[in-house]
Write an enzyme that holds these catalytic residues in place. Structure first.
Site, PDB file in Angstrom:
ATOM      1  N   CYS A   1       1.192  -0.934   0.177  1.00 33.88           N
ATOM      2  CA  CYS A   1      -0.504  -0.074  -0.082  1.00 33.88           C
ATOM      3  C   CYS A   1       0.870   1.656  -0.143  1.00 33.88           C
ATOM      4  CB  CYS A   1      -1.067  -0.209   1.199  1.00 33.88           C
ATOM      5  SG  CYS A   1      -2.022   1.557   1.582  1.00 33.88           S
ATOM      6  N   HIS A   2       0.915   2.705  -0.610  1.00 32.73           N
ATOM      7  CA  HIS A   2       1.709   4.095  -0.796  1.00 32.73           C
ATOM      8  C   HIS A   2       1.443   4.444  -0.059  1.00 32.73           C
ATOM      9  CE1 HIS A   2       4.303   6.160  -3.018  1.00 32.73           C
ATOM     10  NE2 HIS A   2       4.173   6.252  -4.190  1.00 32.73           N
ATOM     11  N   SER A   3       0.096   4.157   0.415  1.00 36.09           N
ATOM     12  CA  SER A   3       0.023   5.183   1.721  1.00 36.09           C
ATOM     13  C   SER A   3       1.008   4.539   2.956  1.00 36.09           C
ATOM     14  CB  SER A   3      -1.484   5.243   2.365  1.00 36.09           C
ATOM     15  OG  SER A   3      -2.134   5.118   1.641  1.00 36.09           O
TER      16      SER A   3
ATOM     17  N   ASN B   1       6.839   7.624   3.011  1.00 41.79           N
ATOM     18  CA  ASN B   1       6.589   8.242   2.296  1.00 41.79           C
ATOM     19  C   ASN B   1       7.468   9.833   1.916  1.00 41.79           C
ATOM     20  OD1 ASN B   1       4.624   7.136   0.034  1.00 41.79           O
ATOM     21  ND2 ASN B   1       3.940   7.365   1.861  1.00 41.79           N
TER      22      ASN B   1
END
Length: 473
Positions: free
Chosen positions: A162-164, A314
């Site tokens: 999940c990029h979150s 991120n």
């Protein structure tokens, strides 16, 4: 290109190998961007060093055990995302519910994938876990790993996250942890840290945009209409371009010496690709064209406190270089490189603080129209080429070009050419007719750079011409 269908096992839930903390973890303002509510995949291909070692039947157990041990260190990945009231913020509930592991087999040999192994990878969707709606991330596993065994004994590992929770650098960090444990290391070389509070806005006040572009929103034109659909992508073709030492030296020699000394490989290649793509698309001279890319907050600038080693959230901040098509194509490579560097140096502490403030308010700090923008990303500094299972060596891989945005993004990846020499692989997606023009422009750009150097060395009347053929994969 070889085609095949993978035979997948039933998905298994893998939980941390030992007890882990049960807690709720907050995300940063960067993590909470709506566009990051998506799953992305990095896929890596490995070839056995010694056939039959370890036994084929043991490989799956080795990888699964390494994954379970890795989750002890990266235990938030075994939890689930929950939306806070209002729907704008997410938190991770560290529940140790586990991640998904799939074992698959494909009746094909790695040698049939081609040499060198470059994007687009054959039948890549067969090598990825099925996650359902890739933009639905709440309440679902945050990590999926499919291990596909090939007839030759080689394997592909496709890590979907999940990029979150993680960016590309974080994905490679987790991948390295799994491979290190799978080759028998007692613990990962880099221990993970969370500390998402370091990328949270410290200002509640409304601030100016800090110089951020205020053109059209990402993915929509100025009238708010979507620019790209799946139908439009189906008319595209993908080619990979390999830049080795020879090609990079040729391009670098085509800019003034002072700029050549300070410009990075990314600056040089990006300036070249931007010009060639714009010319290949035959954009009107007065049309504004952009190249968008990211700068990494890990160690790039002076932050107080800085992001610690092992940070896997991120930490990438986007920036844009702009010009009219006429200015870009009518100018020199040096002009394009200077625009790329100007955009890169725009990402300062002030820029980051401003971006965090805008993110905290739910705004978009960088807005571009995809039909006029080349999307670039560079994961060569992640050193995914250093991934090593011990009993199997990496022979290629990178961000899987699956899904609309991933297919449109050109991601720089470490690669080896057909001669085994290190190079940088850059995939490009264009309409088929434009791709032919793009390939010709790239070769011409190398020839032009070489000839420009000859004129500097021997004078403009000298008739020496140097032809340098770019590797077209």
């Amino acid at each position: 290109m070889v085609t095949f269908t993978a035979c997948r096992s039933k998905p298994e839930l893998v939980v941390p190998a030992r007890a882990t903390p049960r807690e709720v973890k907050s995300l940063s303002d960067v993590d909470n961007q709506p566009d990051l509510r998506v799953y992305t995949t990095i896929i890596e291909y490995f070839r056995r060093r010694v056939p039959g070692v370890p036994e084929q039947s043991a490989v799956s157990s080795i990888i699964k055990a390494a994954l379970a041990e890795a989750l002890v260190y990266y235990y938030p990945m075994a939890g689930r995302l929950r939306e806070l009231p209002g729907g704008n913020k997410l938190v991770v509930e560290c529940t140790a519910e586990g991640v998904i592991f799939v074992r698959a087999q494909a009746d094909v040999r790695l040698e049939e994938f081609g040499q060198p192994l470059v994007q687009p990878y054959p039948c890549v969707d067969e090598l990825l876990c099925e996650v359902g709606d890739v933009r639905s991330v709440v309440g679902k596993p945050l990590l999926y790993l499919q291990m596909t065994e090939f007839r030759c004994g080689g394997i592909a590992l496709a890590l979907t996250t999940c990029h979150s929770i993680v960016d590309g650098f974080g994905m490679v960090q987790i991948f390295k942890c799994i491979t290190e444990l799978a080759r028998g290391e007692a613990h990962p070389a880099i221990l993970p840290t969370w500390q998402r509070h370091l990328l949270v806005s410290s200002s509640e006040a409304t601030s100016e945009s800090g110089g951020h572009d205020s053109a059209s929103m990402v993915g929509v034109d100025n009238d708010g209409k979507p620019l790209l659909t799946q139908a439009s992508l189906e008319g595209m073709v993908t080619r990979s371009f390999l830049f080795g030492k020879r090609e990079i030296a040729a391009l670098r020699s085509g800019v003034p010496a002072r700029l050549a000394q300070s410009a990075t490989v990314f600056d040089i290649i990006t300036g070249t690709l931007w010009r060639c793509r714009t010319a290949a698309l035959e954009c009107p001279p007065d049309e504004q064209v952009c190249v968008a890319f990211v700068s990494n907050a890990r160690g790039r600038w002076k932050r107080d406190p800085p992001l610690p080693p092992g940070f896997y959230g991120n930490a990438l901040f986007s920036t844009v270089a702009e010009a009219t098509a006429g200015e870009l194509c009518g100018g020199s490579l040096a002009d394009a490189v200077k625009l790329v560097r100007k955009a890169k140096f725009r990402v300062t502490d002030e820029y980051v603080r401003s971006a965090l403030d805008i993110m905290a308010r739910g705004g978009l700090y960088m807005k571009v129209a995809l039909n006029r923008t080349l999307l670039m990303s560079d994961i060569t500094h992640c050193r995914d080429d250093s991934l090593d299972l011990g009993w199997a060596e990496r022979i290629g891989g990178g961000i899987a070009m699956a899904g609309d945005i991933n297919r449109l993004s050109s991601v720089y990846t470490c690669c080896k050419d057909a001669n085994g020499e290190d190079c940088i692989m850059v995939p490009m997606v264009l309409p088929e007719e434009a791709m032919g023009r793009f390939e010709s422009r790239i070769v011409a750009a190398l020839q032009e750079a070489r000839c420009w150097t000859e004129e500097r060395q021997f004078g403009s009347d000298d008739k020496h011409h140097v032809c340098c053929q770019l590797s077209l994969a």
